[in-house]
Design a protein around this motif. Sequence first.
Motif, PDB file in Angstrom:
ATOM      1  N   GLU A 123      19.030  -2.801  47.955  1.00 30.72           N
ATOM      2  CA  GLU A 123      19.515  -2.077  46.584  1.00 30.72           C
ATOM      3  C   GLU A 123      18.615  -2.539  45.433  1.00 30.72           C
ATOM      4  O   GLU A 123      18.471  -1.764  44.484  1.00 30.72           O
ATOM      5  CB  GLU A 123      21.121  -2.509  46.536  1.00 30.72           C
ATOM      6  CG  GLU A 123      21.577  -1.607  45.371  1.00 30.72           C
ATOM      7  CD  GLU A 123      23.089  -1.892  45.177  1.00 30.72           C
ATOM      8  OE1 GLU A 123      23.962  -0.964  45.643  1.00 30.72           O
ATOM      9  OE2 GLU A 123      23.572  -3.142  44.922  1.00 30.72           O
ATOM     10  N   SER A 124      18.436  -3.865  45.432  1.00 27.90           N
ATOM     11  CA  SER A 124      17.705  -4.316  44.147  1.00 27.90           C
ATOM     12  C   SER A 124      17.148  -5.509  44.647  1.00 27.90           C
ATOM     13  O   SER A 124      17.316  -6.289  45.480  1.00 27.90           O
ATOM     14  CB  SER A 124      18.542  -4.560  42.931  1.00 27.90           C
ATOM     15  OG  SER A 124      19.646  -5.444  43.003  1.00 27.90           O
ATOM     16  N   SER A 164       9.021  -0.415  36.538  1.00 28.66           N
ATOM     17  CA  SER A 164      10.076  -0.860  37.228  1.00 28.66           C
ATOM     18  C   SER A 164       9.235  -2.427  37.396  1.00 28.66           C
ATOM     19  O   SER A 164       8.007  -2.420  37.420  1.00 28.66           O
ATOM     20  CB  SER A 164      10.487  -0.332  38.429  1.00 28.66           C
ATOM     21  OG  SER A 164       9.151  -0.012  39.324  1.00 28.66           O
ATOM     22  N   VAL A 201      12.523  -0.865  47.658  1.00 29.52           N
ATOM     23  CA  VAL A 201      13.811  -0.835  47.278  1.00 29.52           C
ATOM     24  C   VAL A 201      14.398   0.656  47.132  1.00 29.52           C
ATOM     25  O   VAL A 201      13.837   1.515  46.870  1.00 29.52           O
ATOM     26  CB  VAL A 201      13.942  -1.407  45.708  1.00 29.52           C
ATOM     27  CG1 VAL A 201      15.330  -1.001  45.142  1.00 29.52           C
ATOM     28  CG2 VAL A 201      13.575  -2.868  45.671  1.00 29.52           C
ATOM     29  N   ARG A 270      23.666  -9.123  44.695  1.00 26.74           N
ATOM     30  CA  ARG A 270      22.875  -8.348  45.436  1.00 26.74           C
ATOM     31  C   ARG A 270      23.564  -7.858  46.862  1.00 26.74           C
ATOM     32  O   ARG A 270      24.343  -8.415  47.196  1.00 26.74           O
ATOM     33  CB  ARG A 270      21.630  -9.238  45.908  1.00 26.74           C
ATOM     34  CG  ARG A 270      20.879  -9.796  44.988  1.00 26.74           C
ATOM     35  CD  ARG A 270      20.054  -9.099  44.174  1.00 26.74           C
ATOM     36  NE  ARG A 270      19.312  -9.842  43.089  1.00 26.74           N
ATOM     37  CZ  ARG A 270      18.645  -9.080  41.930  1.00 26.74           C
ATOM     38  NH1 ARG A 270      18.403  -7.778  42.189  1.00 26.74           N
ATOM     39  NH2 ARG A 270      18.051  -9.988  41.100  1.00 26.74           N
TER      40      ARG A 270
END
Length: 287
Positions: A123-124, A164, A201, A270
């Motif tokens: 997810e990240s 990003s 990601v 996370r």
Amino acid sequence: MPQIVRSSKWIPVAVLLSLSACAAEEREFSTPCKALICDDFESSEVGAAPAGRWRVGTSDDGMGNMTGAVAVDSTRAFSGNRSVKISTVENDNWKSAQLIFADTSALPTKDNVVFGRAMVWVESVPDKNLTWGLITGKGMVPGETHEAYYRYGGSEPVPGPDGSVGSKLAAFYDTPGSYDVPPSAPETNCWNHATSDIMPVGRWACVEWKFDGGNDEMQLWLDGFGIPGLNLKGTGQGCTGGQSADFVWKAPTFTEILVGWETGDPDVARTIWVDDVVIGAEKVGCP
């Protein structure tokens, strides 16, 4: 099935969506299983720990509060309708949540060589210099009285052209007994960074690995491509434990393989999902 684009680059969302738009039959989990274990988690109960020969491992904050969770989930899946959701909470201490394969009837393998493949949705990732682990092989070092870990994860932030920040993939070697008081193992904490590849990601990525204990060797592939800088044999780029640059990453006898998320640094919450996991004595390949 469309060719997978190497995932270490920033790819427009529209392209990523087209890559994942495969027909269900093209993404079907292969059977019968010819490896040590194959699992798409379709037979496990949603909300419960994965069934069968899996164990789960989660850390606490030292005050009885769990800092991680591992459970079968139906939010997203690479194949079928279920995967394993692995999450850690925000805190300033060590936190881990891992899916563990430690079946003594399967590990160690005859030649102490373990291959694996997992479809992973992250997810990240951290946007700062923060070490995290994703895949770990552990066991006792032959001829010694301490454990060692071969681990793949990441640490260094990499700015992208769209603003990003990615996290560069890396290999790590650690001897956890060095943290005991008094130490029961040499201090190591060694690393080797990929040349440029980052962890994808927001999409499914095919993560493959090889741990070769007989040759003190480890290798990582992402979406079918070998990662420059992460095919290691013997040594890495350095260690923070006072070891010399040519310190040998002496492999353990691999008795446990762990897939999940862990970090010992302050970090936000996370979440990752894992699906279609295969662990065996031969290279698996991507679905």
